[in-house]
Structure formats: C-alpha cells, structure tokens
Design a protein around this motif. Structure first.
Motif: not given
Length: 330
Positions: A181, A184, A206, A209, A231, A293, A295
């Motif tokens: 991923v 952050t 965003t 994400f 997320p 984050i 997930w």
C-alpha cells in the motif's frame, strides 16, 4: 525448514520434499512475465500483482491482530516420474542411512502404502508436498508441514487429515502477505513549523489511496483467490502527550473518498476535521507525528467463497517542528 525426507539418524541426508522450496513465489526454474510470477513447479502458488500498490514508498500491511498468513502449506509438487527420479538419485548416493533408505523405499515403492511411486498412474494425479511461504523460512510454523509426500488423484480433494492442504482461503491469506500500500506521509498546514495552541490541519491525497489487490492461484488445480485492501481510516499519533487531536480519538474516518480537508485561506478560526494541536514547543528538536492508515481486507475466490480477513495497518513517521507564537510589543 521442515524436510520430511531428512534422515533423522544422519542429518543432512535427503534433500527433497517437506518444504524444501518456497512455493509462494518461484522455484529456481521459475520466472517473471510482466507483473505475474510464474513457476515451473507444477503446484506452486503464483501471484498476480498487477493491481497491487507500487513505488518506492509502498509497504506491506501488518495485521491489526496477532494473526499471520500460513508459514507452510501442501500443494501438488511432483509427477510420479519426477519423484521417482529424485528419490532414486538420493538412494544411490552415499548420504542416506540404511534405516532411512529402507523406510522411504517401503513408503514409495514397496506398498507401505504406495507401490512404485504410482508410476502406473502417470497423468492421473500428483504427489503433494510441503512448500514454505517466502520470507517465513525461519518461522516456527514452517515446521508444521512435516508429513511425507502423499498422492492425490486429479480432481479429488486432499486428505481431510492434512489441515495445511491448500484451499481458496489459504490462497487469500498468502495473497494478504503480498499486499503493498502507498506511503502514509500526510500534508500539513501551516506549512513549515506548526505553532503552539493553533490547530495543524492534516490531510492526505486521496488519489493515492484506492483499493489494491493481489491474486494468488494454483493453476494446476484451477484454484485462485483475490485479496483486496481498501482504506477506511487514518490514525494520528502526535508524538507527544502535550497535544490534542481532532477528532479526540485521533481516528480520521475516510468520508466521501476524502481523508481530512486541505487547509485553505479563511479557515484559520475553524476546527479541522482531521488534525492536531500541540500544547508545547518542540524546542530545538521536533516531534515524530505518526500517521497510520487502516485497511479493510476482504477476499473472493473461484470457488464462490469469500469473506474478510483481519484489518491491516501501514504507518510512517514524519518530523514536526512546533514553535511558540512570537508576540510583538509596540
């Protein structure tokens, strides 16, 4: 790694089977085609990472609980001729002890329980053996797959008494370990140094994400599972007890595809939907603000099965300098 063929009375004798290869990636004879890993080992798990997160800043999610993907599993590994050739080579060497050689010859050749490696059934099934998940070779759980190789007819389910035999859910779990991923690192306002007793707005781009996914499959079995990470929230840890977060929990939910709001002119007197307010200067140093984050992890498979796996987290630190507001006397 576990080695079901290892000669217990003569350590090092025997080098085939029992997790001797990491099937969750490729064998030495495997390769790569684009983003999809391939393997010449017939039953090895392969991964399609074409929809995974990428880039130098991407990282692996960590389960929010103590759960971990399996360290080993059983899947098809040899045809009768392949296993026969490998084992006969071992028996002809000087390494195995007489006791070990007799045990394995009885097992594979003399009908206790198999006869002549099932060579008369070439093309009707496969010998299943253990694979160790890549990166988990030193994990104690990798020792759990210590059964001798066993035969499974093509199209049949593996024996019920082998809990580590590959399933669609296990494929989903193996794919979980391959999820990557984005970083952050958050955007902060005001830019530069934050000020004591004034809110610092926190938000994320965003566009970075979006859900990511990895598919794991055993093509020989026509079995695959896709694990997807989406997320759901951003957790802020200011790096000091002398701070308050917005909201108070420090958990900023993702709403309408947004993580916090960017600061804009005219918002100085407003409370940020996601942010932090430092109550004391960082002096000559800085605070380590951590943004993590969470997930949500789910999976689907070619069998129609699916569900959720434990949430995953991925976080990063960044330095925040906090200064006192300078008053001007006139």
């Amino acid at each position: 790694m576990p080695n079901a063929f290892a000669d217990k009375t003569n350590p090092g004798a025997g080098s085939f089977g029992g997790g001797s290869s990491s099937g969750s990636d490729t064998s030495a004879s495997g390769g790569r085609e684009g983003d999809t890993l391939t393997s010449a080992v017939s039953g090895a798990v392969i991964f399609d990472r074409s929809k995974n997160g990428s880039g130098q800043s991407a990282g692996a999610v960590t389960s929010a609980t103590s759960w971990t993907p399996p360290a080993c599993y059983y899947a098809p590994k040899y045809t009768p001729k392949e296993l026969s050739a490998q084992m006969r080579q071992v028996w002809e060497s000087s390494a195995p002890s007489h006791e070990w050689a007799l045990k394995t010859q009885n097992y594979f050749v003399n009908g206790e329980p198999y006869k002549d490696f099932n060579e008369d059934r070439e093309g009707e099934g496969y010998w299943w053996d253990a694979y160790v998940t890549k990166g988990r070779e030193a994990d104690p759980g990798a020792q759990d797959c210590d059964e001798m190789p066993f035969w499974v007819d093509e199209g049949d389910a593996p024996p019920a008494n082998v809990p580590q035999a590959i399933t669609s859910e296990m494929l989903a779990q193996l794919a979980y370990a391959e999820i990557r991923v984005p970083s952050t690192k958050v955007d902060l306002a005001p830019q530069g140094a934050s000020k004591v007793n004034l809110p610092t707005w926190v938000w994320l781009d965003t566009a970075k994400f979006k859900p990511v996914s990895v598919m794991a499959s055993v093509p020989l079995l026509g079995l695959s599972a896709t694990t997807t990470a989406e997320p759901v929230s951003l957790k802020i840890a200011p790096g000091t007890d002398d701070a308050v977060t917005y909201p108070a929990s420090g958990e900023c939910e993702i709403r309408n595809g947004k993580i916090g709001d960017p600061y804009a002119k005219g918002k100085a007197d407003q409370t940020p939907p996601c942010g932090v307010e430092y109550l004391r200067s960082s002096g000559n140093g800085s605070y380590k603000l951590q943004a993590t984050i969470t997930w949500k992890i789910s999976w689907t498979s070619t069998t129609g099965q699916g569900g959720n796996l434990p949430n995953g987290t991925f976080g990063d630190d960044q330095n925040v300098v906090v200064q006192e507001i300078q008053a001007v006397n006139r």
